[in-house]
Motif scaffolding. Structure first.
Motif, mmCIF file in Angstrom:
data_model
loop_
_atom_site.group_PDB
_atom_site.id
_atom_site.type_symbol
_atom_site.label_atom_id
_atom_site.label_comp_id
_atom_site.label_asym_id
_atom_site.label_seq_id
_atom_site.Cartn_x
_atom_site.Cartn_y
_atom_site.Cartn_z
ATOM 1 N N TYR A 76 29.368 -30.149 -9.108
ATOM 2 C CA TYR A 76 28.163 -29.724 -9.832
ATOM 3 C C TYR A 76 27.567 -28.481 -9.168
ATOM 4 O O TYR A 76 27.271 -27.497 -9.847
ATOM 5 N N ARG A 77 27.396 -28.515 -7.864
ATOM 6 C CA ARG A 77 26.799 -27.375 -7.161
ATOM 7 C C ARG A 77 27.685 -26.136 -7.286
ATOM 8 O O ARG A 77 27.195 -25.035 -7.456
ATOM 9 N N ARG A 78 28.987 -26.336 -7.215
ATOM 10 C CA ARG A 78 29.913 -25.219 -7.317
ATOM 11 C C ARG A 78 29.853 -24.581 -8.700
ATOM 12 O O ARG A 78 29.733 -23.377 -8.829
ATOM 13 N N ARG A 79 29.875 -25.400 -9.727
ATOM 14 C CA ARG A 79 29.947 -24.858 -11.081
ATOM 15 C C ARG A 79 28.590 -24.464 -11.645
ATOM 16 O O ARG A 79 28.441 -23.406 -12.244
ATOM 17 N N LYS A 80 27.593 -25.291 -11.509
ATOM 18 C CA LYS A 80 26.291 -25.019 -12.122
ATOM 19 C C LYS A 80 25.479 -24.010 -11.318
ATOM 20 O O LYS A 80 24.805 -23.166 -11.881
ATOM 21 N N ARG A 81 25.566 -24.112 -9.997
ATOM 22 C CA ARG A 81 24.739 -23.261 -9.142
ATOM 23 C C ARG A 81 25.513 -22.111 -8.507
ATOM 24 O O ARG A 81 24.945 -21.301 -7.799
ATOM 25 N N GLY A 82 26.821 -22.072 -8.727
ATOM 26 C CA GLY A 82 27.633 -20.976 -8.203
ATOM 27 C C GLY A 82 27.761 -20.969 -6.693
ATOM 28 O O GLY A 82 27.937 -19.921 -6.082
ATOM 29 N N GLU A 83 27.687 -22.133 -6.069
ATOM 30 C CA GLU A 83 27.725 -22.226 -4.615
ATOM 31 C C GLU A 83 29.129 -22.585 -4.129
ATOM 32 O O GLU A 83 29.843 -23.339 -4.774
#
Length: 162
Positions: A76-83
């Protein structure tokens, strides 16, 4: 490497929370459709109360599903927040286990980084740095003097403990 998620009708960030993201990211061959109820509760508690924390440690009893919980939060953090996300395990046996489960059971793209930096795949390193997968490694790869670039204090770290 094959594309693990099939988002033909959804953009990569067309979801509101981690559970919805995982369910929309279905692909043929994924062995489970989503987390169990108690896993969903943990994920949503994180989502509602701890989303702004940079590092997350998940502590649950052995066999209770920490790997899936951590991977969904990380994805989720990787895809939604670009992290960039690093999933940190205590040893290489657990790194192998997390990678196998992520790819074969959960359909989440991960890359394994263990051993010395000179042994890391250059193409895998570029995939991670372009934020196309979660890195999975062990504590010593993150917390030593010669740690993998971008893993030390520059990205979100997910840690699971038995």
């Amino acid at each position: 490497m094959e594309e693990l998620f099939n988002f033909s009708s959804h953009s990569s960030d067309d979801f509101d929370d981690p559970i919805e993201m995982y369910k929309k990211g279905y692909r043929a061959g994924k062995r489970i459709n989503g987390p169990l109820d108690y896993q969903s509760e943990i994920i949503m508690k994180y989502f509602s109360k701890h989303l702004d924390r940079r590092d997350v440690a998940i502590e649950l009893p052995t066999g209770s599903g920490k790997t899936l919980v951590g991977l969904i939060i990380g994805e989720y953090r990787r895809r939604k927040r670009g992290e960039q996300v690093v999933f940190v395990c205590t040893n290489n046996i657990l790194v192998d286990q997390v990678c196998t489960q992520a790819i074969k059971k959960y359909g989440i793209r991960v890359l394994k980084f263990t051993g010395t930096q000179s042994e890391y795949s250059t193409s895998d390193m570029h995939v991670f740095l372009r934020n196309e997968a979660i890195a999975v490694t062990n504590y010593s790869s993150v917390f030593n003097n010669n740690s993998f670039p971008s893993l030390q204090f520059k990205c979100n770290t997910l840690t699971t403990r038995p």
